[in-house]
Scaffold this motif. Sequence first.
Motif, PDB file in Angstrom:
ATOM      1  N   VAL A  81     -75.007  -3.272  -8.566  1.00  0.00           N
ATOM      2  CA  VAL A  81     -74.797  -2.512  -9.812  1.00  0.00           C
ATOM      3  C   VAL A  81     -75.331  -3.257 -11.039  1.00  0.00           C
ATOM      4  CG1 VAL A  81     -73.042  -1.548 -11.351  1.00  0.00           C
ATOM      5  CG2 VAL A  81     -72.897  -1.143  -8.877  1.00  0.00           C
ATOM      6  N   SER A 120     -72.127   6.372  -2.233  1.00  0.00           N
ATOM      7  CA  SER A 120     -71.212   5.383  -2.806  1.00  0.00           C
ATOM      8  C   SER A 120     -70.142   6.036  -3.677  1.00  0.00           C
ATOM      9  CB  SER A 120     -72.020   4.417  -3.668  1.00  0.00           C
ATOM     10  OG  SER A 120     -71.190   3.633  -4.479  1.00  0.00           O
ATOM     11  N   SER A 121     -68.980   5.395  -3.735  1.00  0.00           N
ATOM     12  CA  SER A 121     -67.932   5.833  -4.667  1.00  0.00           C
ATOM     13  C   SER A 121     -68.403   5.724  -6.118  1.00  0.00           C
ATOM     14  CB  SER A 121     -66.676   4.985  -4.486  1.00  0.00           C
ATOM     15  OG  SER A 121     -66.985   3.610  -4.642  1.00  0.00           O
ATOM     16  N   TYR A 146     -77.501   2.617 -10.787  1.00  0.00           N
ATOM     17  CA  TYR A 146     -77.310   2.624  -9.330  1.00  0.00           C
ATOM     18  C   TYR A 146     -76.603   3.908  -8.910  1.00  0.00           C
ATOM     19  CZ  TYR A 146     -74.912   1.686  -4.923  1.00  0.00           C
ATOM     20  OH  TYR A 146     -74.418   1.790  -3.647  1.00  0.00           O
ATOM     21  N   PHE A 174     -66.535   3.700  -0.260  1.00  0.00           N
ATOM     22  CA  PHE A 174     -65.865   2.977  -1.331  1.00  0.00           C
ATOM     23  C   PHE A 174     -66.089   1.480  -1.096  1.00  0.00           C
ATOM     24  CE2 PHE A 174     -63.433   6.199  -3.809  1.00  0.00           C
ATOM     25  CZ  PHE A 174     -64.025   7.312  -3.210  1.00  0.00           C
ATOM     26  N   HIS A 175     -65.558   0.666  -1.991  1.00  0.00           N
ATOM     27  CA  HIS A 175     -65.883  -0.770  -2.002  1.00  0.00           C
ATOM     28  C   HIS A 175     -65.562  -1.414  -0.654  1.00  0.00           C
ATOM     29  CE1 HIS A 175     -66.756  -4.255  -4.610  1.00  0.00           C
ATOM     30  NE2 HIS A 175     -66.232  -4.864  -3.571  1.00  0.00           N
ATOM     31  N   ARG A 181     -70.730 -10.806   3.277  1.00  0.00           N
ATOM     32  CA  ARG A 181     -70.934 -10.101   2.017  1.00  0.00           C
ATOM     33  C   ARG A 181     -71.744 -10.995   1.084  1.00  0.00           C
ATOM     34  NH1 ARG A 181     -71.891  -5.537  -0.435  1.00  0.00           N
ATOM     35  NH2 ARG A 181     -70.170  -4.587  -1.553  1.00  0.00           N
ATOM     36  N   PHE A 185     -71.390 -10.097  -5.074  1.00  0.00           N
ATOM     37  CA  PHE A 185     -70.292  -9.126  -5.139  1.00  0.00           C
ATOM     38  C   PHE A 185     -68.956  -9.856  -5.297  1.00  0.00           C
ATOM     39  CE2 PHE A 185     -73.809  -7.104  -2.942  1.00  0.00           C
ATOM     40  CZ  PHE A 185     -73.959  -5.965  -3.714  1.00  0.00           C
ATOM     41  N   VAL A 208     -64.763 -15.580 -13.376  1.00  0.00           N
ATOM     42  CA  VAL A 208     -64.487 -14.169 -13.044  1.00  0.00           C
ATOM     43  C   VAL A 208     -65.024 -13.251 -14.138  1.00  0.00           C
ATOM     44  CG1 VAL A 208     -62.359 -14.804 -11.804  1.00  0.00           C
ATOM     45  CG2 VAL A 208     -62.231 -14.133 -14.219  1.00  0.00           C
ATOM     46  N   GLY A 209     -65.068 -11.943 -13.827  1.00  0.00           N
ATOM     47  CA  GLY A 209     -65.395 -10.911 -14.802  1.00  0.00           C
ATOM     48  C   GLY A 209     -64.140 -10.103 -15.110  1.00  0.00           C
ATOM     49  N   ALA A 213     -60.110  -4.080 -13.429  1.00  0.00           N
ATOM     50  CA  ALA A 213     -60.671  -2.929 -12.691  1.00  0.00           C
ATOM     51  C   ALA A 213     -59.917  -2.774 -11.372  1.00  0.00           C
ATOM     52  CB  ALA A 213     -62.156  -3.162 -12.422  1.00  0.00           C
ATOM     53  N   ARG A 273     -70.380 -11.957 -16.603  1.00  0.00           N
ATOM     54  CA  ARG A 273     -69.860 -11.178 -15.472  1.00  0.00           C
ATOM     55  C   ARG A 273     -69.254  -9.842 -15.921  1.00  0.00           C
ATOM     56  NH1 ARG A 273     -68.568 -14.489 -10.605  1.00  0.00           N
ATOM     57  NH2 ARG A 273     -69.604 -16.471 -10.933  1.00  0.00           N
ATOM     58  N   ARG A 275     -69.466  -6.030 -17.669  1.00  0.00           N
ATOM     59  CA  ARG A 275     -70.498  -4.998 -17.577  1.00  0.00           C
ATOM     60  C   ARG A 275     -70.473  -4.067 -18.792  1.00  0.00           C
ATOM     61  NH1 ARG A 275     -70.003  -3.588 -11.116  1.00  0.00           N
ATOM     62  NH2 ARG A 275     -70.244  -5.758 -10.500  1.00  0.00           N
ATOM     63  N   ASP A 278     -67.547   0.026 -16.762  1.00  0.00           N
ATOM     64  CA  ASP A 278     -66.909  -0.297 -15.477  1.00  0.00           C
ATOM     65  C   ASP A 278     -65.778   0.718 -15.280  1.00  0.00           C
ATOM     66  OD1 ASP A 278     -66.837  -1.965 -13.265  1.00  0.00           O
ATOM     67  OD2 ASP A 278     -65.584  -3.497 -14.202  1.00  0.00           O
TER      68      ASP A 278
HETATM   69  C1  LIG Z   1     -68.946   1.035  -4.005  1.00  0.00           C
HETATM   70  C2  LIG Z   1     -69.883   0.014  -4.607  1.00  0.00           C
HETATM   71  O1  LIG Z   1     -69.345  -1.296  -4.348  1.00  0.00           O
HETATM   72  C3  LIG Z   1     -70.181  -2.369  -4.794  1.00  0.00           C
HETATM   73  O2  LIG Z   1     -70.413  -2.285  -6.185  1.00  0.00           O
HETATM   74  P1  LIG Z   1     -69.471  -2.939  -7.281  1.00  0.00           P
HETATM   75  O3  LIG Z   1     -68.203  -2.194  -7.337  1.00  0.00           O
HETATM   76  O4  LIG Z   1     -70.247  -3.071  -8.523  1.00  0.00           O
HETATM   77  O5  LIG Z   1     -69.178  -4.380  -6.632  1.00  0.00           O
HETATM   78  P2  LIG Z   1     -68.779  -5.756  -7.237  1.00  0.00           P
HETATM   79  O6  LIG Z   1     -68.138  -6.493  -6.143  1.00  0.00           O
HETATM   80  O7  LIG Z   1     -69.927  -6.430  -7.896  1.00  0.00           O
HETATM   81  O8  LIG Z   1     -67.722  -5.410  -8.398  1.00  0.00           O
HETATM   82  C4  LIG Z   1     -66.474  -4.836  -8.130  1.00  0.00           C
HETATM   83  C5  LIG Z   1     -65.605  -4.883  -9.359  1.00  0.00           C
HETATM   84  O9  LIG Z   1     -65.261  -6.244  -9.596  1.00  0.00           O
HETATM   85  C6  LIG Z   1     -65.397  -6.534 -10.983  1.00  0.00           C
HETATM   86  N1  LIG Z   1     -65.555  -7.981 -11.140  1.00  0.00           N
HETATM   87  C7  LIG Z   1     -64.650  -8.819 -11.711  1.00  0.00           C
HETATM   88  N2  LIG Z   1     -65.081 -10.084 -11.689  1.00  0.00           N
HETATM   89  C8  LIG Z   1     -66.293 -10.043 -11.055  1.00  0.00           C
HETATM   90  C9  LIG Z   1     -67.220 -11.077 -10.726  1.00  0.00           C
HETATM   91  O10 LIG Z   1     -67.026 -12.265 -11.031  1.00  0.00           O
HETATM   92  N3  LIG Z   1     -68.339 -10.676 -10.040  1.00  0.00           N
HETATM   93  C10 LIG Z   1     -68.566  -9.349  -9.704  1.00  0.00           C
HETATM   94  N4  LIG Z   1     -69.687  -9.023  -9.023  1.00  0.00           N
HETATM   95  N5  LIG Z   1     -67.699  -8.360 -10.038  1.00  0.00           N
HETATM   96  C11 LIG Z   1     -66.583  -8.714 -10.709  1.00  0.00           C
HETATM   97  C12 LIG Z   1     -66.576  -5.687 -11.406  1.00  0.00           C
HETATM   98  O11 LIG Z   1     -66.608  -5.526 -12.810  1.00  0.00           O
HETATM   99  C13 LIG Z   1     -66.268  -4.401 -10.643  1.00  0.00           C
HETATM  100  O12 LIG Z   1     -65.339  -3.643 -11.354  1.00  0.00           O
HETATM  101  C14 LIG Z   1     -71.532  -2.295  -4.127  1.00  0.00           C
HETATM  102  O13 LIG Z   1     -71.389  -2.387  -2.732  1.00  0.00           O
HETATM  103  C15 LIG Z   1     -72.207  -0.985  -4.494  1.00  0.00           C
HETATM  104  O14 LIG Z   1     -73.415  -0.889  -3.775  1.00  0.00           O
HETATM  105  C16 LIG Z   1     -71.287   0.157  -4.188  1.00  0.00           C
HETATM  106  O15 LIG Z   1     -71.724   1.209  -3.741  1.00  0.00           O
END
Ligand SMILES: C[C@H]1O[C@H](OP(=O)(O)OP(=O)(O)OC[C@H]2O[C@@H](n3cnc4c(=O)[nH]c(N)nc43)[C@H](O)[C@@H]2O)[C@@H](O)[C@@H](O)C1=O
Length: 318
Positions: A81, A120-121, A146, A174-175, A181, A185, A208-209, A213, A273, A275, A278
């Motif tokens: 994303v 995707s969700s 995305y 969903f996630h 992994r 992510f 962390v971000g 969420a 980190r 966005r 979100d």
């Molecule tokens: C369903 C969907 O699932 C995935 O997309 P994503 O949800 O963007 O995945 P993610 O693991 O990067 O973030 C999940 C959540 O976590 C929060 N968050 C907090 N702190 C950090 C952090 O430190 N890093 C990251 N990456 N995220 C963080 C971030 O802000 C978000 O709210 C892909 O498989 C996609 O292809 C897909 O289809």
Amino acid sequence: MKAFITGIAGFAGSFLAEHLLAYGMEVSGTVRNTSKEDHIRHLLPYIRLHACDLRDKAAVNNAIREAKPDYIFHLAAQSDVPSSWQHSIETLYNNFACQTHLLEAVRTYRADCKILIAGSSEQYGYVKPDELPVKETNPFRPLNPYAISKITQEHIGYQYYKSYGLQIVTVRAFHHTGPRRGENFVTSSFAKQIAEIESGLKAPVLYVGNLEAKRDFLDVRDVARAYRLALECCDSGEAYNVASGRSMSIREVLGILLSLTDSDIDIQVEASRLRPADSAEVSGDYSKLHSKTGWKPEIAIEQTMADLLNYWRAKITS
Ligand SMILES: C[C@H]1O[C@H](OP(=O)(O)OP(=O)(O)OC[C@H]2O[C@@H](n3cnc4c(=O)[nH]c(N)nc43)[C@H](O)[C@@H]2O)[C@@H](O)[C@@H](O)C1=O
């Protein structure tokens, strides 16, 4: 049955390959870069790989002609994303072109095979609190490029189903997470940092971000099983949520990971980190998939996090 997985060497693709082999299918799939086969190295004696960049129409035609699949699982995509904001046009082009080349090849050379499209969700994007857990009938309110690319993929699938009668099922996953992994992510980023701290490779600060969420977390092995069942049992032209029905905050998931370590760790928010947008909370109603297949998630998040952390511990010390 011959199964063909685009993105077989990826995170979900590698678990799907294991699942389909265990289920007795013949498995092949596409890889873009043959040197990056870490996730499927242990499967190489049992599967066939096609070196194929899905953006190359001729290469896709060749792969489908050679593989002659009964089932295609189309997983390959630009799936990150944050990078979709930086590279929005490439994300849209990549996910659109790869799928169009695949469906054109199927239409020409293998029109009777069944195709699963991994949506995707993120397609739902902004979900109102009273819409949770979200059903397939919910409107799409995408929040990033995305998500738009995944909505586009679903629409292309529908168009090929209606225009040419291809047998296409879309899943909105969903996630999902688990061992292998990618570290960009959230759960893998946290688990890798913990493993590095434990082994003294990193100061005891975990970056962390947005911890507030809430996401609907699944284990990748449950998702692989759902993909197989969806293709075997679900209706062409329809979309199905693959979800747990419950959401959990990123802070809670971090808490599970921290409970698995003896290290004393500080948590710090890192601005990079965060966005531009979100979704606050997403959870999915999976009753449509359940009624067709009997599928429900089986692996608890605590198990998934333990397996993920152990994956990073092993990777870092190897
Ligand atoms: C369903 C969907 O699932 C995935 O997309 P994503 O949800 O963007 O995945 P993610 O693991 O990067 O973030 C999940 C959540 O976590 C929060 N968050 C907090 N702190 C950090 C952090 O430190 N890093 C990251 N990456 N995220 C963080 C971030 O802000 C978000 O709210 C892909 O498989 C996609 O292809 C897909 O289809």
